[in-house]
Write a protein that holds these residues in place. Structure first.
Motif, mmCIF file in Angstrom:
data_model
loop_
_atom_site.group_PDB
_atom_site.id
_atom_site.type_symbol
_atom_site.label_atom_id
_atom_site.label_comp_id
_atom_site.label_asym_id
_atom_site.label_seq_id
_atom_site.Cartn_x
_atom_site.Cartn_y
_atom_site.Cartn_z
ATOM 1 N N PRO A 107 -0.702 10.800 6.964
ATOM 2 C CA PRO A 107 -0.009 9.971 5.963
ATOM 3 C C PRO A 107 1.515 10.012 6.118
ATOM 4 O O PRO A 107 2.198 9.068 5.735
ATOM 5 C CB PRO A 107 -0.423 10.596 4.626
ATOM 6 C CG PRO A 107 -1.617 11.416 4.910
ATOM 7 C CD PRO A 107 -1.511 11.867 6.334
ATOM 8 N N ASN A 118 1.892 5.001 -3.469
ATOM 9 C CA ASN A 118 2.004 6.460 -3.535
ATOM 10 C C ASN A 118 0.777 7.115 -4.163
ATOM 11 O O ASN A 118 0.893 7.989 -5.009
ATOM 12 C CB ASN A 118 3.277 6.823 -4.325
ATOM 13 C CG ASN A 118 3.912 8.086 -3.775
ATOM 14 O OD1 ASN A 118 3.651 8.465 -2.630
ATOM 15 N ND2 ASN A 118 4.703 8.749 -4.578
ATOM 16 N N PRO A 174 0.787 -1.235 0.000
ATOM 17 C CA PRO A 174 0.000 0.000 0.000
ATOM 18 C C PRO A 174 0.820 1.286 0.000
ATOM 19 O O PRO A 174 0.539 2.194 -0.778
ATOM 20 C CB PRO A 174 -0.839 -0.125 1.262
ATOM 21 C CG PRO A 174 -1.004 -1.593 1.445
ATOM 22 C CD PRO A 174 0.240 -2.243 0.911
ATOM 23 N N TYR A 175 1.830 1.385 0.840
ATOM 24 C CA TYR A 175 2.530 2.664 0.936
ATOM 25 C C TYR A 175 3.528 2.882 -0.191
ATOM 26 O O TYR A 175 4.070 3.961 -0.345
ATOM 27 C CB TYR A 175 3.177 2.825 2.312
ATOM 28 C CG TYR A 175 2.131 2.875 3.390
ATOM 29 C CD1 TYR A 175 1.089 3.787 3.301
ATOM 30 C CD2 TYR A 175 2.147 1.983 4.443
ATOM 31 C CE1 TYR A 175 0.085 3.813 4.243
ATOM 32 C CE2 TYR A 175 1.155 2.009 5.408
ATOM 33 C CZ TYR A 175 0.121 2.930 5.304
ATOM 34 O OH TYR A 175 -0.874 2.953 6.238
ATOM 35 N N GLU A 176 3.742 1.870 -0.999
ATOM 36 C CA GLU A 176 4.601 2.076 -2.170
ATOM 37 C C GLU A 176 3.794 2.480 -3.385
ATOM 38 O O GLU A 176 4.344 2.849 -4.417
ATOM 39 C CB GLU A 176 5.394 0.800 -2.473
ATOM 40 C CG GLU A 176 6.575 0.667 -1.543
ATOM 41 C CD GLU A 176 7.361 -0.608 -1.815
ATOM 42 O OE1 GLU A 176 7.393 -1.051 -2.974
ATOM 43 O OE2 GLU A 176 7.923 -1.136 -0.844
ATOM 44 N N VAL A 236 2.399 7.722 9.328
ATOM 45 C CA VAL A 236 2.387 6.284 9.052
ATOM 46 C C VAL A 236 3.549 5.877 8.147
ATOM 47 O O VAL A 236 3.978 4.738 8.162
ATOM 48 C CB VAL A 236 1.060 5.767 8.445
ATOM 49 C CG1 VAL A 236 -0.093 5.967 9.401
ATOM 50 C CG2 VAL A 236 0.765 6.407 7.112
ATOM 51 N N ARG A 237 4.081 6.841 7.397
ATOM 52 C CA ARG A 237 5.262 6.535 6.569
ATOM 53 C C ARG A 237 6.562 6.754 7.350
ATOM 54 O O ARG A 237 7.644 6.696 6.785
ATOM 55 C CB ARG A 237 5.255 7.393 5.304
ATOM 56 C CG ARG A 237 4.235 6.925 4.298
ATOM 57 C CD ARG A 237 4.200 7.852 3.097
ATOM 58 N NE ARG A 237 3.335 7.318 2.039
ATOM 59 C CZ ARG A 237 2.013 7.337 2.057
ATOM 60 N NH1 ARG A 237 1.374 7.880 3.068
ATOM 61 N NH2 ARG A 237 1.313 6.822 1.068
ATOM 62 N N PHE A 277 1.861 13.884 1.023
ATOM 63 C CA PHE A 277 3.013 12.999 0.823
ATOM 64 C C PHE A 277 3.490 12.986 -0.628
ATOM 65 O O PHE A 277 4.220 12.104 -1.040
ATOM 66 C CB PHE A 277 2.726 11.587 1.358
ATOM 67 C CG PHE A 277 1.573 10.896 0.684
ATOM 68 C CD1 PHE A 277 0.280 11.083 1.134
ATOM 69 C CD2 PHE A 277 1.790 10.041 -0.371
ATOM 70 C CE1 PHE A 277 -0.785 10.442 0.512
ATOM 71 C CE2 PHE A 277 0.737 9.391 -0.993
ATOM 72 C CZ PHE A 277 -0.552 9.599 -0.551
#
Ligand code: ADP
Ligand code: ADP
Length: 225
Positions: free
Chosen positions: A99, A76, A72-74, A102-103, A150
């Motif tokens: 955001p 973007n 999920p966090y990749e 959490v990163r 982000f």
């Protein structure tokens, strides 16, 4: 390959085909709108691109990589929904910082980025308020700041202005266009409002019964003789 590619994408719920054989390329920096009546498959298509739902068939790539396989966090990807989905117990600043927290960004970087995102939507003076102390339009701008903070390469918006009255909606359309120009970010936008789609978009995909019926620039779609 283009920035985003849908290749023979289908989504079925049992025997019901919500999305049929979708092929679509989206260029980097493009503002593309999915326009169509309720139930035509716009949200399902957006949710598959977000990675919230998996296609029953086919593949969706982001920068050449299958969305399914990106953590999920990749991905973007920033998201904005009609109902804002802000955290009610958090201040405006903490909502926008979320955001980044959490990163696991260093705290010293989070503060200035939050300020810049709030400046972009002209809400810096409300940073200590709770969402309930803001108007609908202001809450939606917080959601927008949170989606942009982000520096996503792709922002997905599902009827983001649907809850606002006409005047505010038109004002926000202009703000969204300015932000798109300023950041050069790719936007995929869902609406059933034709004038909204024509005003803001580089290209419009018209959905009908789970398929893209027509796609083109506003000029190509509506000003052709
Ligand atoms: P929209 O406002 O885009 O038409 P809806 O309010 O119809 O969306 O649906 C909201 C969410 O509920 C959708 O993202 C979808 O995943 C889910 N949903 C919609 N229709 C059904 C259904 N018939 N059964 C189960 N879930 C559904
Ligand atoms: P739109 O965004 O254009 O309103 P959706 O993509 O939300 O359309 O929905 C397309 C169709 O798929 C609708 O008929 C909806 O009821 C159905 N649908 C969406 N999600 C689900 C689900 N989780 N289960 C069953 N049907 C669904």
């Amino acid at each position: 390959a283009k920035f985003v590619e849908f290749i023979d994408v289908e989504k079925s719920y049992g025997n019901f085909h919500a999305v049929r054989r979708l092929n679509l390329s989206i260029g980097r920096g493009e503002f593309l709108t999915f326009l169509g009546p309720s139930g035509s498959g716009k949200t399902t298509t957006l949710n598959m691109l977000a990675g919230f739902e998996r296609p029953s068939e086919g593949v969706i790539t982001l920068d050449g990589k299958s969305v399914d396989r990106l953590p999920p966090y990749e991905r973007n990807i920033g998201m904005v929904f009609q109902n804002y989905a802000l955290f009610p117990h958090m201040s405006v600043a903490d909502n926008v910082a979320f955001p980044l927290s959490v990163r696991k960004l260093p705290r010293a970087e989070i503060g200035p980025r939050v300020v810049r995102a709030l400046e972009m939507v002209q809400l810096e003076r409300f940073k200590d308020r709770k969402p309930a102390q803001l108007s609908g339009g202001q809450q939606q701008r917080v959601a927008l700041a949170r989606a942009l903070v982000f520096q996503p390469t792709l922002v997905l918006m599902d009827e983001p202005l649907g809850a606002l009255d006409k005047k505010l909606r038109e004002h926000m359309q202009i703000e969204l266009m300015q932000i798109h120009q300023m950041l050069g970010v790719t936007i995929v936008y869902v609406t059933h409002d034709q004038s909204e789609a024509l005003t803001m978009s580089d290209r419009v995909a018209i959905f009908e019964s789970g398929a893209i019926d027509q796609i083109g620039t506003p000029d190509e779609l509506y000003n052709k003789p």
